[in-house]
Design a protein around this motif. Structure first.
Motif, PDB file in Angstrom:
ATOM      1  N   LEU A 139      29.937  30.093  47.289  1.00 41.83           N
ATOM      2  CA  LEU A 139      30.646  31.101  46.507  1.00 41.83           C
ATOM      3  C   LEU A 139      32.041  31.345  47.058  1.00 41.83           C
ATOM      4  CD1 LEU A 139      27.775  33.693  45.970  1.00 41.83           C
ATOM      5  CD2 LEU A 139      28.633  31.981  44.365  1.00 41.83           C
ATOM      6  N   PRO A 195      26.395  30.264  50.663  1.00 43.63           N
ATOM      7  CA  PRO A 195      27.223  31.207  49.899  1.00 43.63           C
ATOM      8  C   PRO A 195      28.602  31.411  50.521  1.00 43.63           C
ATOM      9  CG  PRO A 195      24.989  32.030  50.037  1.00 43.63           C
ATOM     10  CD  PRO A 195      25.067  30.818  50.937  1.00 43.63           C
ATOM     11  N   PRO A 213      37.077  29.535  45.785  1.00 45.93           N
ATOM     12  CA  PRO A 213      35.700  29.719  45.342  1.00 45.93           C
ATOM     13  C   PRO A 213      35.045  28.367  45.048  1.00 45.93           C
ATOM     14  CG  PRO A 213      37.184  30.129  43.528  1.00 45.93           C
ATOM     15  CD  PRO A 213      38.033  29.836  44.734  1.00 45.93           C
ATOM     16  N   PHE A 214      33.777  28.263  45.298  1.00 45.16           N
ATOM     17  CA  PHE A 214      32.898  27.165  44.906  1.00 45.16           C
ATOM     18  C   PHE A 214      33.066  25.863  45.695  1.00 45.16           C
ATOM     19  CE2 PHE A 214      33.601  29.721  41.005  1.00 45.16           C
ATOM     20  CZ  PHE A 214      32.415  30.432  41.096  1.00 45.16           C
TER      21      PHE A 214
END
Length: 86
Positions: A55, A41, A70-71
């Motif tokens: 995340l 994450p 993000p990601f």
């Protein structure tokens, strides 16, 4: 762990240098140099050639607008020659 060549799996994974893969349930971090892949994450790595999937992906070097995403995250660059384990 100071230097790791291989796979690190756990809730929170950390090392100074890594050449391989980190799979974490919460956090993966490398304080110096990484060559490989992080999946968690929250991912953080400083220098090296690596890909991050999570995340929140954080990188310690480069312009401010390239340090957080993000990601998916990645970094291409070397601090020094990779030769961790003789």
């Amino acid at each position: 762990v100071e230097e790791l060549d291989g796979i690190q799996i756990g809730c929170v994974n950390g090392a100074e240098k890594l050449k391989g893969v980190q799979l974490g349930l919460v956090l993966d971090y490398i304080m110096d140099e990484m060559h490989g892949v992080q999946i968690a994450p929250i991912c953080y790595a400083d220098e090296g050639d690596y890909y991050q999937f999570g995340l929140l992906t954080l990188r310690g070097s480069g312009p401010w607008y390239t340090k957080v995403s993000p990601f998916i995250g990645w970094h291409k660059g070397r601090k020094e020659k990779v030769d961790y384990i003789s």
